[in-house]
Write a protein that holds these residues in place. Structure first.
Motif, PDB file in Angstrom:
ATOM      1  N   ASP A   1       4.924  67.688 -67.154  1.00  0.00           N
ATOM      2  CA  ASP A   1       3.847  68.349 -67.914  1.00  0.00           C
ATOM      3  C   ASP A   1       4.097  69.831 -68.198  1.00  0.00           C
ATOM      4  O   ASP A   1       3.266  70.484 -68.817  1.00  0.00           O
ATOM      5  N   LYS A   2       5.232  70.355 -67.727  1.00  0.00           N
ATOM      6  CA  LYS A   2       5.502  71.765 -67.994  1.00  0.00           C
ATOM      7  C   LYS A   2       6.088  71.914 -69.408  1.00  0.00           C
ATOM      8  O   LYS A   2       6.321  70.939 -70.090  1.00  0.00           O
ATOM      9  N   ILE A   3       6.351  73.167 -69.781  1.00  0.00           N
ATOM     10  CA  ILE A   3       6.791  73.427 -71.155  1.00  0.00           C
ATOM     11  C   ILE A   3       8.207  72.861 -71.369  1.00  0.00           C
ATOM     12  O   ILE A   3       8.568  72.448 -72.470  1.00  0.00           O
ATOM     13  N   ILE A   4       9.012  72.840 -70.299  1.00  0.00           N
ATOM     14  CA  ILE A   4      10.286  72.099 -70.299  1.00  0.00           C
ATOM     15  C   ILE A   4      10.088  70.985 -69.265  1.00  0.00           C
ATOM     16  O   ILE A   4       9.729  71.280 -68.128  1.00  0.00           O
ATOM     17  N   ASP A   5      10.296  69.744 -69.656  1.00  0.00           N
ATOM     18  CA  ASP A   5       9.896  68.643 -68.772  1.00  0.00           C
ATOM     19  C   ASP A   5      11.052  67.657 -68.564  1.00  0.00           C
ATOM     20  O   ASP A   5      11.370  66.873 -69.462  1.00  0.00           O
ATOM     21  N   SER A   6      11.684  67.745 -67.387  1.00  0.00           N
ATOM     22  CA  SER A   6      12.659  66.713 -67.031  1.00  0.00           C
ATOM     23  C   SER A   6      12.181  65.985 -65.776  1.00  0.00           C
ATOM     24  O   SER A   6      12.971  65.622 -64.915  1.00  0.00           O
ATOM     25  N   VAL A   7      10.871  65.844 -65.666  1.00  0.00           N
ATOM     26  CA  VAL A   7      10.143  65.219 -64.551  1.00  0.00           C
ATOM     27  C   VAL A   7      10.134  66.125 -63.319  1.00  0.00           C
ATOM     28  O   VAL A   7       9.091  66.330 -62.704  1.00  0.00           O
ATOM     29  N   SER A   8      11.293  66.673 -62.966  1.00  0.00           N
ATOM     30  CA  SER A   8      11.339  67.652 -61.884  1.00  0.00           C
ATOM     31  C   SER A   8      12.525  68.578 -62.147  1.00  0.00           C
ATOM     32  O   SER A   8      13.429  68.226 -62.896  1.00  0.00           O
ATOM     33  N   GLY A   9      12.497  69.724 -61.510  1.00  0.00           N
ATOM     34  CA  GLY A   9      13.627  70.648 -61.672  1.00  0.00           C
ATOM     35  C   GLY A   9      13.151  72.071 -61.818  1.00  0.00           C
ATOM     36  O   GLY A   9      11.978  72.330 -62.100  1.00  0.00           O
ATOM     37  N   GLY A  10      14.076  72.965 -61.564  1.00  0.00           N
ATOM     38  CA  GLY A  10      13.749  74.372 -61.706  1.00  0.00           C
ATOM     39  C   GLY A  10      15.016  75.193 -61.734  1.00  0.00           C
ATOM     40  O   GLY A  10      16.100  74.686 -61.395  1.00  0.00           O
ATOM     41  N   ALA A  11      14.886  76.428 -62.147  1.00  0.00           N
ATOM     42  CA  ALA A  11      16.054  77.312 -62.163  1.00  0.00           C
ATOM     43  C   ALA A  11      15.632  78.719 -61.788  1.00  0.00           C
ATOM     44  O   ALA A  11      14.524  79.151 -62.133  1.00  0.00           O
ATOM     45  N   LEU A  12      16.515  79.365 -61.048  1.00  0.00           N
ATOM     46  CA  LEU A  12      16.324  80.783 -60.763  1.00  0.00           C
ATOM     47  C   LEU A  12      17.357  81.542 -61.579  1.00  0.00           C
ATOM     48  O   LEU A  12      18.534  81.166 -61.592  1.00  0.00           O
ATOM     49  N   ILE A  13      16.908  82.578 -62.255  1.00  0.00           N
ATOM     50  CA  ILE A  13      17.851  83.412 -62.997  1.00  0.00           C
ATOM     51  C   ILE A  13      17.780  84.818 -62.393  1.00  0.00           C
ATOM     52  O   ILE A  13      16.731  85.468 -62.433  1.00  0.00           O
ATOM     53  N   ILE A  14      18.893  85.204 -61.797  1.00  0.00           N
ATOM     54  CA  ILE A  14      18.939  86.535 -61.176  1.00  0.00           C
ATOM     55  C   ILE A  14      19.393  87.512 -62.247  1.00  0.00           C
ATOM     56  O   ILE A  14      20.553  87.506 -62.658  1.00  0.00           O
ATOM     57  N   ARG A  15      18.485  88.309 -62.707  1.00  0.00           N
ATOM     58  CA  ARG A  15      18.799  89.235 -63.816  1.00  0.00           C
ATOM     59  C   ARG A  15      19.253  90.602 -63.283  1.00  0.00           C
ATOM     60  O   ARG A  15      20.053  91.272 -63.910  1.00  0.00           O
ATOM     61  N   ASN A  16      18.693  90.983 -62.144  1.00  0.00           N
ATOM     62  CA  ASN A  16      19.070  92.271 -61.577  1.00  0.00           C
ATOM     63  C   ASN A  16      20.306  92.091 -60.683  1.00  0.00           C
ATOM     64  O   ASN A  16      20.251  91.412 -59.654  1.00  0.00           O
ATOM     65  N   LYS A  17      21.391  92.675 -61.121  1.00  0.00           N
ATOM     66  CA  LYS A  17      22.691  92.417 -60.471  1.00  0.00           C
ATOM     67  C   LYS A  17      22.724  92.793 -58.998  1.00  0.00           C
ATOM     68  O   LYS A  17      23.516  92.270 -58.226  1.00  0.00           O
ATOM     69  N   LYS A  18      21.815  93.682 -58.586  1.00  0.00           N
ATOM     70  CA  LYS A  18      21.897  94.130 -57.194  1.00  0.00           C
ATOM     71  C   LYS A  18      21.552  93.013 -56.195  1.00  0.00           C
ATOM     72  O   LYS A  18      21.825  93.134 -55.016  1.00  0.00           O
ATOM     73  N   TYR A  19      20.960  91.915 -56.697  1.00  0.00           N
ATOM     74  CA  TYR A  19      20.625  90.802 -55.794  1.00  0.00           C
ATOM     75  C   TYR A  19      21.664  89.678 -55.820  1.00  0.00           C
ATOM     76  O   TYR A  19      21.520  88.697 -55.109  1.00  0.00           O
ATOM     77  N   LEU A  20      22.687  89.821 -56.638  1.00  0.00           N
ATOM     78  CA  LEU A  20      23.629  88.714 -56.843  1.00  0.00           C
ATOM     79  C   LEU A  20      24.353  88.263 -55.563  1.00  0.00           C
ATOM     80  O   LEU A  20      24.492  87.070 -55.321  1.00  0.00           O
ATOM     81  N   ASP A  21      24.762  89.213 -54.759  1.00  0.00           N
ATOM     82  CA  ASP A  21      25.558  88.828 -53.579  1.00  0.00           C
ATOM     83  C   ASP A  21      24.710  88.174 -52.492  1.00  0.00           C
ATOM     84  O   ASP A  21      25.227  87.521 -51.594  1.00  0.00           O
ATOM     85  N   LYS A  22      23.387  88.314 -52.563  1.00  0.00           N
ATOM     86  CA  LYS A  22      22.510  87.756 -51.511  1.00  0.00           C
ATOM     87  C   LYS A  22      22.362  86.234 -51.629  1.00  0.00           C
ATOM     88  O   LYS A  22      22.012  85.572 -50.668  1.00  0.00           O
TER      89      LYS A  22
ATOM     90  N   ALA B   1      16.829  68.229 -68.937  1.00  0.00           N
ATOM     91  CA  ALA B   1      16.344  69.585 -69.222  1.00  0.00           C
ATOM     92  C   ALA B   1      17.118  70.184 -70.396  1.00  0.00           C
ATOM     93  O   ALA B   1      16.540  70.815 -71.294  1.00  0.00           O
ATOM     94  N   TYR B   2      18.438  69.957 -70.414  1.00  0.00           N
ATOM     95  CA  TYR B   2      19.257  70.493 -71.511  1.00  0.00           C
ATOM     96  C   TYR B   2      18.768  69.930 -72.851  1.00  0.00           C
ATOM     97  O   TYR B   2      18.517  70.676 -73.802  1.00  0.00           O
ATOM     98  N   ASP B   3      18.612  68.609 -72.913  1.00  0.00           N
ATOM     99  CA  ASP B   3      18.159  67.980 -74.160  1.00  0.00           C
ATOM    100  C   ASP B   3      16.778  68.502 -74.564  1.00  0.00           C
ATOM    101  O   ASP B   3      16.482  68.674 -75.742  1.00  0.00           O
ATOM    102  N   TYR B   4      15.923  68.728 -73.569  1.00  0.00           N
ATOM    103  CA  TYR B   4      14.559  69.197 -73.854  1.00  0.00           C
ATOM    104  C   TYR B   4      14.600  70.614 -74.459  1.00  0.00           C
ATOM    105  O   TYR B   4      13.925  70.911 -75.438  1.00  0.00           O
ATOM    106  N   ILE B   5      15.429  71.460 -73.848  1.00  0.00           N
ATOM    107  CA  ILE B   5      15.481  72.861 -74.296  1.00  0.00           C
ATOM    108  C   ILE B   5      16.059  72.953 -75.711  1.00  0.00           C
ATOM    109  O   ILE B   5      15.615  73.767 -76.524  1.00  0.00           O
TER     110      ILE B   5
END
Ligand SMILES: Cc1ncc(COP(=O)(O)O)c(C=O)c1O
Length: 399
Positions: free
Chosen positions: A177-198, A269-273
């Motif tokens: 029911d979300k705006i992108i719907d593959s029944v389940s799933g999620g993604a984190l996008i780390i935009r601020n590089k200072k958190y990348l190594d964590k 999710a890819y096909d949905y997007i």
């Protein structure tokens, strides 16, 4: 006509077909990653749920123990739980008529609580917040900004920026029911590089095969239920599948760890997007029909002015005798009892396990008693939206 707010309403026969072929298709992991990396300009990591991505974003901040995370005063329990699972407390920010907290509400909270260290904006139902002002407050107070796109992948902010391209982290949900719907799933996008190594320190498990099978079957089961609802057989099948735990549910409190996202979900999710823009155009068209035709007493002006920038995942209306309206619409084959959101931390039936204390967000409490959402998904057409508007207007005259 039989119309639902949820119960697989994002799916059509094309989706079912893709669901079948994606069991066998090659893994589109790299394609989806590079698409999202380009769009949101950051490193992408997939999870089984959006809530896991929120939890990881917060965990890798390693904030002091008594830190608070400011969240919208009208949200889903899983957001609240992601904050506490990460080891922090929730600071609920009361909302305005547009269902979002304002920069002013964040500013006031910071005066009272200096332990707020991070902020999650969710652009409720796709309606954009005033991100520039919120970002400025975050920068001035060294707060981490997380954009949660569960409702709003595709929302455009007032200054023209795409939601998900402003904060330190962007979170996507691909759940039902979300705006992108593959029944389940999620993604984190780390935009601020200072958190990348964590990120290397967080470990993920595989989900059980039974979950995958249940999720792959979900679009097929709900397709059958929706199409047989008028015969009552649909209702019986629905009940049986739920009792036997064969139907995936959006708020599954058994999902507590961090998990890898298997190939099938990634491909879906890819096909949905890839097709998301068509969906958003359709949702906008349906929303416009509601806003042009519904009685003004039942809609919020502040929302109407922002619809053009919104994903319009659902169209909010506000009714005093909400339950009566739900029942009235059910007689017309319209099932909208699934409400985003029926309490400040929803759903209401789980209120007792959230950390929300009554009285914290008075506007959210008031609005969550009135709000109902009208569907804008691909299984509703313009005539049906017009009919729903007429039915609701007729009901108003009887009140
Ligand atoms: C505002 C919001 N953010 C995030 C999520 C998390 O989504 P998921 O079900 O993928 O964990 C939800 C889920 O309902 C939500 O409503």
């Amino acid at each position: 006509m039989r119309i639902f707010n949820s119960l697989g309403s994002n799916y059509n026969s094309y989706y079912l077909l893709r669901g079948f072929f994606n069991v066998f298709n090659e893994n589109k992991n790299n394609k989806l990653k590079s698409l999202l990396e380009k769009k949101y300009n950051g490193k992408v990591i997939f999870y089984y749920k959006g809530r896991e991505a929120i939890e990881v974003a917060l965990r890798i901040l390693s904030l002091p123990k008594n830190s608070y995370v400011a969240i919208n005063g009208l949200t889903c329990l899983v957001v609240d739980k992601a904050v506490t699972n990460a080891g922090y407390k929730c600071q609920y920010l009361d909302i305005g008529e547009d269902l979002n907290f304002s920069p002013n509400s964040l500013h006031k909270a910071l005066i009272i609580n200096s332990n707020i260290k991070a902020v999650i904006v969710q652009n409720t139902l796709g309606i954009p917040v005033d991100i520039q002002k919120i970002k400025k407050i975050c920068d001035d107070n060294q707060l981490v900004l997380i954009e949660d796109l569960a409702h709003c992948a595709g929302t455009v902010y007032g200054d023209g920026g795409l939601a998900g391209t402003i904060g330190d982290f962007t979170v996507l949900s691909f759940s039902q029911d979300k705006i992108i719907d593959s029944v389940s799933g999620g993604a984190l996008i780390i935009r601020n590089k200072k958190y990348l190594d964590k990120i290397a320190k967080t470990k993920k498990k595989n989900i059980p095969i039974t979950w995958i099978i249940r999720d792959i079957l979900y679009p097929k089961f709900t397709f059958i239920i929706r199409n047989l609802y008028y015969l009552n057989i649909g209702k019986v099948i629905h009940r049986l599948l739920r009792i036997s735990n064969l139907l995936s549910i959006p708020i599954d409190l058994n999902v507590n760890n961090l998990h890898n996202l298997p190939k099938w979900y990634i491909n879906m999710a890819y096909d949905y997007i890839i097709n998301l823009d068509f969906d958003l155009i359709h949702r906008k068209k349906i929303s416009k029909i509601y806003s042009d035709n519904l009685n003004n007493n039942i809609i919020a002006k502040d929302i109407i002015t922002k619809l053009n920038k919104s994903t319009n995942i659902r169209f909010p209306i506000f009714a005093k005798n909400r339950n009566k309206l739900v029942k009235y619409l059910e007689h017309g084959g319209i099932y909208i009892s699934d409400i985003w959101y029926d309490s400040p931390v929803a759903p209401l039936k789980f209120q007792s396990i959230s950390n929300y204390k009554k009285g914290t967000c008075s506007n959210a409490e008031k609005l969550s008693e009135l709000i109902l959402n009208l569907p804008t998904h691909k299984n509703i057409n313009e005539n049906e939206a017009l009919n729903i508007s007429k039915l609701i207007n007729k009901w108003i005259t009887t009140q």
